[in-house]
Design a protein around this motif. Sequence first.
Motif, PDB file in Angstrom:
ATOM      1  N   GLU A  50      -8.340   9.997  26.691  1.00  0.00           N
ATOM      2  CA  GLU A  50      -9.790  10.079  26.844  1.00  0.00           C
ATOM      3  C   GLU A  50     -10.226  11.528  27.084  1.00  0.00           C
ATOM      4  O   GLU A  50     -11.136  12.037  26.440  1.00  0.00           O
ATOM      5  CB  GLU A  50     -10.248   9.194  28.008  1.00  0.00           C
ATOM      6  CG  GLU A  50     -11.733   9.201  28.233  1.00  0.00           C
ATOM      7  CD  GLU A  50     -12.182   8.250  29.333  1.00  0.00           C
ATOM      8  OE1 GLU A  50     -13.375   8.302  29.675  1.00  0.00           O
ATOM      9  OE2 GLU A  50     -11.364   7.453  29.840  1.00  0.00           O
ATOM     10  N   THR A  51      -9.529  12.203  27.993  1.00  0.00           N
ATOM     11  CA  THR A  51      -9.856  13.600  28.301  1.00  0.00           C
ATOM     12  C   THR A  51      -9.621  14.488  27.083  1.00  0.00           C
ATOM     13  O   THR A  51     -10.424  15.380  26.793  1.00  0.00           O
ATOM     14  CB  THR A  51      -9.034  14.096  29.502  1.00  0.00           C
ATOM     15  OG1 THR A  51      -9.251  13.216  30.613  1.00  0.00           O
ATOM     16  CG2 THR A  51      -9.411  15.513  29.884  1.00  0.00           C
ATOM     17  N   ARG A  52      -8.551  14.246  26.350  1.00  0.00           N
ATOM     18  CA  ARG A  52      -8.260  15.041  25.155  1.00  0.00           C
ATOM     19  C   ARG A  52      -9.380  14.905  24.130  1.00  0.00           C
ATOM     20  O   ARG A  52      -9.822  15.892  23.540  1.00  0.00           O
ATOM     21  CB  ARG A  52      -6.920  14.624  24.552  1.00  0.00           C
ATOM     22  CG  ARG A  52      -6.388  15.567  23.485  1.00  0.00           C
ATOM     23  CD  ARG A  52      -4.936  15.281  23.124  1.00  0.00           C
ATOM     24  NE  ARG A  52      -4.048  15.554  24.265  1.00  0.00           N
ATOM     25  CZ  ARG A  52      -3.466  14.615  25.029  1.00  0.00           C
ATOM     26  NH1 ARG A  52      -3.647  13.339  24.755  1.00  0.00           N
ATOM     27  NH2 ARG A  52      -2.699  14.944  26.040  1.00  0.00           N
ATOM     28  N   PHE A  85      -7.850  12.727  38.769  1.00  0.00           N
ATOM     29  CA  PHE A  85      -8.007  14.182  38.724  1.00  0.00           C
ATOM     30  C   PHE A  85      -6.786  14.892  38.149  1.00  0.00           C
ATOM     31  O   PHE A  85      -6.923  15.759  37.278  1.00  0.00           O
ATOM     32  CB  PHE A  85      -8.328  14.742  40.118  1.00  0.00           C
ATOM     33  CG  PHE A  85      -8.407  16.237  40.132  1.00  0.00           C
ATOM     34  CD1 PHE A  85      -9.543  16.889  39.670  1.00  0.00           C
ATOM     35  CD2 PHE A  85      -7.334  17.011  40.571  1.00  0.00           C
ATOM     36  CE1 PHE A  85      -9.620  18.280  39.661  1.00  0.00           C
ATOM     37  CE2 PHE A  85      -7.403  18.393  40.562  1.00  0.00           C
ATOM     38  CZ  PHE A  85      -8.545  19.033  40.115  1.00  0.00           C
ATOM     39  N   ALA A  86      -5.594  14.573  38.594  1.00  0.00           N
ATOM     40  CA  ALA A  86      -4.384  15.286  38.147  1.00  0.00           C
ATOM     41  C   ALA A  86      -4.201  15.151  36.634  1.00  0.00           C
ATOM     42  O   ALA A  86      -3.901  16.137  35.950  1.00  0.00           O
ATOM     43  CB  ALA A  86      -3.156  14.784  38.886  1.00  0.00           C
ATOM     44  N   GLU A  90      -4.605  18.216  33.964  1.00  0.00           N
ATOM     45  CA  GLU A  90      -3.480  18.599  33.099  1.00  0.00           C
ATOM     46  C   GLU A  90      -3.956  18.807  31.657  1.00  0.00           C
ATOM     47  O   GLU A  90      -3.636  19.818  31.025  1.00  0.00           O
ATOM     48  CB  GLU A  90      -2.393  17.527  33.144  1.00  0.00           C
ATOM     49  CG  GLU A  90      -1.201  17.819  32.268  1.00  0.00           C
ATOM     50  CD  GLU A  90      -0.182  16.686  32.273  1.00  0.00           C
ATOM     51  OE1 GLU A  90       0.525  16.544  31.254  1.00  0.00           O
ATOM     52  OE2 GLU A  90      -0.096  15.951  33.275  1.00  0.00           O
ATOM     53  N   VAL A  91      -4.719  17.859  31.146  1.00  0.00           N
ATOM     54  CA  VAL A  91      -5.221  17.965  29.771  1.00  0.00           C
ATOM     55  C   VAL A  91      -6.240  19.097  29.669  1.00  0.00           C
ATOM     56  O   VAL A  91      -6.142  19.948  28.780  1.00  0.00           O
ATOM     57  CB  VAL A  91      -5.831  16.629  29.296  1.00  0.00           C
ATOM     58  CG1 VAL A  91      -6.479  16.788  27.930  1.00  0.00           C
ATOM     59  CG2 VAL A  91      -4.768  15.538  29.270  1.00  0.00           C
ATOM     60  N   TYR A  92      -7.203  19.128  30.571  1.00  0.00           N
ATOM     61  CA  TYR A  92      -8.232  20.175  30.574  1.00  0.00           C
ATOM     62  C   TYR A  92      -7.574  21.552  30.603  1.00  0.00           C
ATOM     63  O   TYR A  92      -7.932  22.440  29.833  1.00  0.00           O
ATOM     64  CB  TYR A  92      -9.146  19.978  31.791  1.00  0.00           C
ATOM     65  CG  TYR A  92     -10.100  21.108  32.050  1.00  0.00           C
ATOM     66  CD1 TYR A  92     -11.373  21.110  31.500  1.00  0.00           C
ATOM     67  CD2 TYR A  92      -9.742  22.179  32.868  1.00  0.00           C
ATOM     68  CE1 TYR A  92     -12.261  22.147  31.737  1.00  0.00           C
ATOM     69  CE2 TYR A  92     -10.617  23.224  33.114  1.00  0.00           C
ATOM     70  CZ  TYR A  92     -11.865  23.209  32.548  1.00  0.00           C
ATOM     71  OH  TYR A  92     -12.728  24.241  32.792  1.00  0.00           O
ATOM     72  N   ASN A  97      -6.392  29.532  29.102  1.00  0.00           N
ATOM     73  CA  ASN A  97      -5.404  30.418  29.697  1.00  0.00           C
ATOM     74  C   ASN A  97      -5.785  30.560  31.160  1.00  0.00           C
ATOM     75  O   ASN A  97      -6.946  30.843  31.474  1.00  0.00           O
ATOM     76  CB  ASN A  97      -5.423  31.801  29.021  1.00  0.00           C
ATOM     77  CG  ASN A  97      -4.987  31.717  27.576  1.00  0.00           C
ATOM     78  OD1 ASN A  97      -4.076  30.968  27.247  1.00  0.00           O
ATOM     79  ND2 ASN A  97      -5.648  32.466  26.718  1.00  0.00           N
ATOM     80  N   GLU A  98      -4.832  30.360  32.057  1.00  0.00           N
ATOM     81  CA  GLU A  98      -5.139  30.403  33.478  1.00  0.00           C
ATOM     82  C   GLU A  98      -5.745  31.732  33.915  1.00  0.00           C
ATOM     83  O   GLU A  98      -6.599  31.773  34.797  1.00  0.00           O
ATOM     84  CB  GLU A  98      -3.870  30.114  34.298  1.00  0.00           C
ATOM     85  CG  GLU A  98      -4.034  28.884  35.149  1.00  0.00           C
ATOM     86  CD  GLU A  98      -2.808  28.583  35.968  1.00  0.00           C
ATOM     87  OE1 GLU A  98      -2.702  29.127  37.077  1.00  0.00           O
ATOM     88  OE2 GLU A  98      -1.970  27.801  35.475  1.00  0.00           O
ATOM     89  N   GLU A  99      -5.326  32.815  33.286  1.00  0.00           N
ATOM     90  CA  GLU A  99      -5.791  34.143  33.689  1.00  0.00           C
ATOM     91  C   GLU A  99      -7.293  34.316  33.503  1.00  0.00           C
ATOM     92  O   GLU A  99      -7.926  35.067  34.239  1.00  0.00           O
ATOM     93  CB  GLU A  99      -5.072  35.261  32.916  1.00  0.00           C
ATOM     94  CG  GLU A  99      -3.567  35.229  32.997  1.00  0.00           C
ATOM     95  CD  GLU A  99      -2.937  34.221  32.039  1.00  0.00           C
ATOM     96  OE1 GLU A  99      -3.333  34.142  30.855  1.00  0.00           O
ATOM     97  OE2 GLU A  99      -2.040  33.485  32.498  1.00  0.00           O
ATOM     98  N   ASN A 100      -7.864  33.672  32.481  1.00  0.00           N
ATOM     99  CA  ASN A 100      -9.300  33.836  32.250  1.00  0.00           C
ATOM    100  C   ASN A 100     -10.029  32.497  32.140  1.00  0.00           C
ATOM    101  O   ASN A 100     -11.037  32.383  31.450  1.00  0.00           O
ATOM    102  CB  ASN A 100      -9.553  34.707  31.006  1.00  0.00           C
ATOM    103  CG  ASN A 100      -9.051  34.062  29.729  1.00  0.00           C
ATOM    104  OD1 ASN A 100      -8.447  32.993  29.756  1.00  0.00           O
ATOM    105  ND2 ASN A 100      -9.313  34.695  28.603  1.00  0.00           N
TER     106      ASN A 100
END
Length: 126
Positions: A50-52, A85-86, A90-92, A97-100
């Motif tokens: 669903e999230t994807r 939430f977890a 994960e999908v979101y 990229n975590e950095e930005n």
Amino acid sequence: MKKIIHTPNAPAPIGPYNQAVLYGNMLYTSGQIAIDPKTGNLEIDDIKSETRLVMENMKAVLSAADMSFEHVIKSSIFVSDMHNFAAINEVYGSYFNEENAPARETVEVANLPKFVNVEISMIAAK
């Protein structure tokens, strides 16, 4: 001046709103839910799938405005059950990229349109 963004690659609005509005270099999206734009069917059997689909719908809206997830500066995630939430995160997270990664809030709500489990909206800028 505002420009209405519309793509057939994301679900059509079901009310008096648009998929997104571009104002200058800022894009404001409406919330996306897990409606398959090809069939019009809801796909809410599995929270990750669903999230994807929500994120793919959002990707289509961003693309219609010549943007990508790299342009997103703020996300709002609405969930019907914070226990998901977890899996949602994960999908979101796989789309950024975590950095930005953008700023974000995640809020549990009593109900969402069509009783889906997750709805996501974004603000992006060029």
